[in-house]
Design a protein around this motif. Structure first.
Motif, PDB file in Angstrom:
ATOM      1  N   GLU A 116     -12.138  28.690 -26.264  1.00 17.32           N
ATOM      2  CA  GLU A 116     -13.601  28.087 -25.573  1.00 17.32           C
ATOM      3  C   GLU A 116     -13.883  26.370 -24.944  1.00 17.32           C
ATOM      4  O   GLU A 116     -13.833  26.012 -25.617  1.00 17.32           O
ATOM      5  CB  GLU A 116     -14.678  28.235 -26.668  1.00 17.32           C
ATOM      6  CG  GLU A 116     -14.294  29.596 -27.396  1.00 17.32           C
ATOM      7  CD  GLU A 116     -14.521  29.453 -29.406  1.00 17.32           C
ATOM      8  OE1 GLU A 116     -16.144  28.654 -28.928  1.00 17.32           O
ATOM      9  OE2 GLU A 116     -14.499  30.161 -30.006  1.00 17.32           O
ATOM     10  N   VAL A 117     -14.653  27.180 -23.806  1.00 21.54           N
ATOM     11  CA  VAL A 117     -15.126  25.738 -23.052  1.00 21.54           C
ATOM     12  C   VAL A 117     -16.412  25.904 -23.113  1.00 21.54           C
ATOM     13  O   VAL A 117     -17.501  26.230 -22.865  1.00 21.54           O
ATOM     14  CB  VAL A 117     -14.427  25.641 -21.433  1.00 21.54           C
ATOM     15  CG1 VAL A 117     -15.467  24.306 -21.042  1.00 21.54           C
ATOM     16  CG2 VAL A 117     -13.216  26.057 -21.411  1.00 21.54           C
ATOM     17  N   ARG A 118     -17.462  24.110 -24.050  1.00 22.21           N
ATOM     18  CA  ARG A 118     -18.299  24.043 -24.278  1.00 22.21           C
ATOM     19  C   ARG A 118     -19.273  23.002 -23.963  1.00 22.21           C
ATOM     20  O   ARG A 118     -18.360  21.711 -23.560  1.00 22.21           O
ATOM     21  CB  ARG A 118     -18.466  23.610 -25.905  1.00 22.21           C
ATOM     22  CG  ARG A 118     -18.501  25.512 -26.526  1.00 22.21           C
ATOM     23  CD  ARG A 118     -18.250  24.889 -28.280  1.00 22.21           C
ATOM     24  NE  ARG A 118     -17.545  25.682 -29.006  1.00 22.21           N
ATOM     25  CZ  ARG A 118     -17.386  25.944 -30.159  1.00 22.21           C
ATOM     26  NH1 ARG A 118     -18.162  25.311 -31.165  1.00 22.21           N
ATOM     27  NH2 ARG A 118     -17.533  27.340 -31.027  1.00 22.21           N
ATOM     28  N   GLU A 119     -20.214  22.976 -23.796  1.00 16.88           N
ATOM     29  CA  GLU A 119     -21.053  21.995 -23.050  1.00 16.88           C
ATOM     30  C   GLU A 119     -20.655  20.495 -24.068  1.00 16.88           C
ATOM     31  O   GLU A 119     -20.334  19.986 -23.146  1.00 16.88           O
ATOM     32  CB  GLU A 119     -22.412  21.948 -22.742  1.00 16.88           C
ATOM     33  CG  GLU A 119     -23.397  20.948 -22.411  1.00 16.88           C
ATOM     34  CD  GLU A 119     -24.873  20.834 -21.896  1.00 16.88           C
ATOM     35  OE1 GLU A 119     -25.561  20.455 -21.525  1.00 16.88           O
ATOM     36  OE2 GLU A 119     -25.192  22.601 -22.433  1.00 16.88           O
ATOM     37  N   ASP A 120     -20.763  20.737 -25.218  1.00 18.96           N
ATOM     38  CA  ASP A 120     -21.026  19.591 -26.156  1.00 18.96           C
ATOM     39  C   ASP A 120     -20.655  19.663 -27.506  1.00 18.96           C
ATOM     40  O   ASP A 120     -21.446  19.626 -28.342  1.00 18.96           O
ATOM     41  CB  ASP A 120     -22.066  18.825 -25.700  1.00 18.96           C
ATOM     42  CG  ASP A 120     -21.786  17.385 -26.472  1.00 18.96           C
ATOM     43  OD1 ASP A 120     -23.305  17.262 -27.041  1.00 18.96           O
ATOM     44  OD2 ASP A 120     -20.976  16.678 -27.020  1.00 18.96           O
ATOM     45  N   PRO A 121     -19.526  19.772 -27.730  1.00 18.83           N
ATOM     46  CA  PRO A 121     -18.195  20.300 -28.938  1.00 18.83           C
ATOM     47  C   PRO A 121     -18.763  18.580 -29.495  1.00 18.83           C
ATOM     48  O   PRO A 121     -18.698  17.568 -29.011  1.00 18.83           O
ATOM     49  CB  PRO A 121     -17.033  20.826 -28.722  1.00 18.83           C
ATOM     50  CG  PRO A 121     -16.457  20.004 -27.475  1.00 18.83           C
ATOM     51  CD  PRO A 121     -18.340  20.074 -26.814  1.00 18.83           C
ATOM     52  N   ASP A 122     -17.890  18.804 -30.959  1.00 18.09           N
ATOM     53  CA  ASP A 122     -17.860  17.131 -31.720  1.00 18.09           C
ATOM     54  C   ASP A 122     -16.877  16.852 -31.520  1.00 18.09           C
ATOM     55  O   ASP A 122     -17.276  15.815 -31.434  1.00 18.09           O
ATOM     56  CB  ASP A 122     -18.075  17.720 -33.293  1.00 18.09           C
ATOM     57  CG  ASP A 122     -19.083  18.657 -33.934  1.00 18.09           C
ATOM     58  OD1 ASP A 122     -20.169  18.111 -32.992  1.00 18.09           O
ATOM     59  OD2 ASP A 122     -19.087  19.401 -34.488  1.00 18.09           O
ATOM     60  N   GLU A 123     -15.538  17.078 -31.136  1.00 15.56           N
ATOM     61  CA  GLU A 123     -14.722  16.314 -30.406  1.00 15.56           C
ATOM     62  C   GLU A 123     -14.489  16.923 -28.501  1.00 15.56           C
ATOM     63  O   GLU A 123     -15.122  18.081 -28.434  1.00 15.56           O
ATOM     64  CB  GLU A 123     -13.665  16.875 -31.314  1.00 15.56           C
ATOM     65  CG  GLU A 123     -13.748  16.772 -33.051  1.00 15.56           C
ATOM     66  CD  GLU A 123     -14.284  15.009 -33.499  1.00 15.56           C
ATOM     67  OE1 GLU A 123     -13.828  14.629 -32.286  1.00 15.56           O
ATOM     68  OE2 GLU A 123     -14.195  14.773 -34.414  1.00 15.56           O
ATOM     69  N   ARG A 124     -13.597  15.970 -28.444  1.00 17.58           N
ATOM     70  CA  ARG A 124     -12.872  16.425 -26.944  1.00 17.58           C
ATOM     71  C   ARG A 124     -12.474  17.902 -26.576  1.00 17.58           C
ATOM     72  O   ARG A 124     -12.785  18.657 -26.529  1.00 17.58           O
ATOM     73  CB  ARG A 124     -12.443  15.465 -26.172  1.00 17.58           C
ATOM     74  CG  ARG A 124     -13.046  13.932 -25.663  1.00 17.58           C
ATOM     75  CD  ARG A 124     -12.280  13.138 -24.769  1.00 17.58           C
ATOM     76  NE  ARG A 124     -11.890  13.553 -24.157  1.00 17.58           N
ATOM     77  CZ  ARG A 124     -10.946  13.157 -22.840  1.00 17.58           C
ATOM     78  NH1 ARG A 124     -10.979  12.408 -23.239  1.00 17.58           N
ATOM     79  NH2 ARG A 124     -10.521  13.767 -22.026  1.00 17.58           N
ATOM     80  N   THR A 125     -11.485  17.918 -27.891  1.00 19.66           N
ATOM     81  CA  THR A 125     -10.660  18.575 -27.685  1.00 19.66           C
ATOM     82  C   THR A 125     -10.671  19.719 -29.496  1.00 19.66           C
ATOM     83  O   THR A 125     -10.184  18.321 -30.155  1.00 19.66           O
ATOM     84  CB  THR A 125      -9.523  19.215 -27.552  1.00 19.66           C
ATOM     85  OG1 THR A 125      -8.616  17.582 -28.436  1.00 19.66           O
ATOM     86  CG2 THR A 125      -9.505  18.133 -26.178  1.00 19.66           C
ATOM     87  N   LEU A 126     -10.864  20.673 -29.868  1.00 20.67           N
ATOM     88  CA  LEU A 126     -10.460  20.888 -31.287  1.00 20.67           C
ATOM     89  C   LEU A 126      -9.995  22.208 -31.449  1.00 20.67           C
ATOM     90  O   LEU A 126      -9.607  22.921 -30.783  1.00 20.67           O
ATOM     91  CB  LEU A 126     -11.256  21.280 -32.076  1.00 20.67           C
ATOM     92  CG  LEU A 126     -11.996  21.780 -32.945  1.00 20.67           C
ATOM     93  CD1 LEU A 126     -10.851  20.826 -33.962  1.00 20.67           C
ATOM     94  CD2 LEU A 126     -12.839  22.166 -33.316  1.00 20.67           C
ATOM     95  N   THR A 127      -8.268  22.336 -31.908  1.00 23.52           N
ATOM     96  CA  THR A 127      -7.662  23.452 -32.235  1.00 23.52           C
ATOM     97  C   THR A 127      -7.768  24.254 -33.863  1.00 23.52           C
ATOM     98  O   THR A 127      -7.783  22.762 -35.054  1.00 23.52           O
ATOM     99  CB  THR A 127      -6.200  23.786 -32.471  1.00 23.52           C
ATOM    100  OG1 THR A 127      -6.407  22.646 -30.966  1.00 23.52           O
ATOM    101  CG2 THR A 127      -5.333  24.226 -32.207  1.00 23.52           C
ATOM    102  N   GLY A 128      -7.946  24.989 -33.716  1.00 28.02           N
ATOM    103  CA  GLY A 128      -8.350  26.360 -35.528  1.00 28.02           C
ATOM    104  C   GLY A 128      -7.388  27.173 -34.708  1.00 28.02           C
ATOM    105  O   GLY A 128      -6.562  27.484 -34.228  1.00 28.02           O
ATOM    106  N   HIS A 129      -7.112  27.824 -37.091  1.00 31.69           N
ATOM    107  CA  HIS A 129      -5.734  28.557 -36.750  1.00 31.69           C
ATOM    108  C   HIS A 129      -6.407  29.234 -37.649  1.00 31.69           C
ATOM    109  O   HIS A 129      -7.436  28.671 -38.472  1.00 31.69           O
ATOM    110  CB  HIS A 129      -4.694  27.870 -37.478  1.00 31.69           C
ATOM    111  CG  HIS A 129      -3.448  27.181 -36.984  1.00 31.69           C
ATOM    112  ND1 HIS A 129      -3.497  26.527 -35.356  1.00 31.69           N
ATOM    113  CD2 HIS A 129      -3.649  25.460 -36.763  1.00 31.69           C
ATOM    114  CE1 HIS A 129      -3.195  25.305 -34.754  1.00 31.69           C
ATOM    115  NE2 HIS A 129      -3.171  25.004 -35.968  1.00 31.69           N
TER     116      HIS A 129
END
Length: 249
Positions: A34-47
């Motif tokens: 998911e490419v977002r305009e302004d997430p909380d972090e530059r990159t975030l990974t979830g499982h």
């Protein structure tokens, strides 16, 4: 590898990273990007329990020069999770409880302890990343991050914790955690023999250590660099507890 890119921003960095990653490794679970305009972090990974991974990246990062390398790094976190590697299955909260029970710890330092735990995860993710990608951009990233932190030191780091699996070396330029960040950067480089002894990272690390003499730079560098490739879960838990206690107390 099944990689599906959604949202605004380019798909090419993620697909290029997939192609490079597949030369040495593979993921069993599909990846939703998911490419977002302004997430909380530059990159975030979830499982997720239904057997898929999610990678969230800001549009700015996805269009940047490090986009492919950031994606590779996150794919490496995903592989460690699928491998049930202790670094990615050990609960950070449990380790902090074991390390800090009975101790009074500033909220600022507690946030830093989460970042230290993420550094340990990053060591193991980058052990994979550096199998498949040149190290030049990573070294430049570490160098520029430390230089920025040394040039800009706010009086107090913001509260909160770095999200597990995010690529963010210096979310706050607090001198104490900057020493640990410098130790992580050099430990990773020395672990993979990426730089010579005359590299600028050593000068930056010395400057960071001089700003916070109460933090034992060499202790943290040794702890990160000497992490066993395939630790027993109890050994990894002890290593995480020890390094957390060292910083917090």
């Amino acid at each position: 590898m099944d990689v599906r890119v959604m949202g605004r921003g380019p798909a090419e960095p993620f697909l290029s990273a997939r192609d490079l990653f597949e030369t040495e490794h593979d993921l069993a679970w599909p990846v939703e990007v998911e490419v977002r305009e302004d997430p909380d972090e530059r990159t975030l990974t979830g499982h997720y329990d239904d057997s898929h991974h999610v990678l969230i990246m800001s549009e700015q990062a996805a269009r940047g020069a490090m986009a492919r390398e950031l994606a590779l790094h996150e794919y490496s976190h995903m592989l460690r999770y699928e491998q049930a590697h202790p670094s990615h299955t050990q609960s950070t909260e449990e380790a902090l409880f074991l390390a800090l029970t009975g101790r009074s710890v500033e909220r600022r330092k507690l946030a830093h302890c989460y970042q230290i735990a993420n550094h340990m995860k990053d060591i193991y993710a980058d052990d994979i990343t550096l199998d498949v990608a040149p190290a030049d951009k990573l070294v430049s990233f570490l160098e520029s991050s430390l230089a920025t932190a040394l040039a800009d030191r706010p009086g107090e780091a913001p509260n909160g914790s770095t999200t597990s699996g995010s690529r963010r070396l210096t979310p706050a330029a607090d001198p104490e955690i900057t020493v640990v960040n410098a130790a992580f950067a050099l430990a990773l480089c020395e672990r993979h023999e990426l730089v010579g002894e005359d590299h600028r990272l050593y000068d930056l690390a010395r400057a960071a250590a001089s700003d916070a003499p109460g933090v034992r730079f060499d202790r943290f560098k040794h702890a990160f660099r000497s992490l066993a490739d395939d630790p027993d879960p109890s050994d990894y838990r002890k290593a995480l507890v020890d390094v957390t206690r060292e910083y917090a107390t």
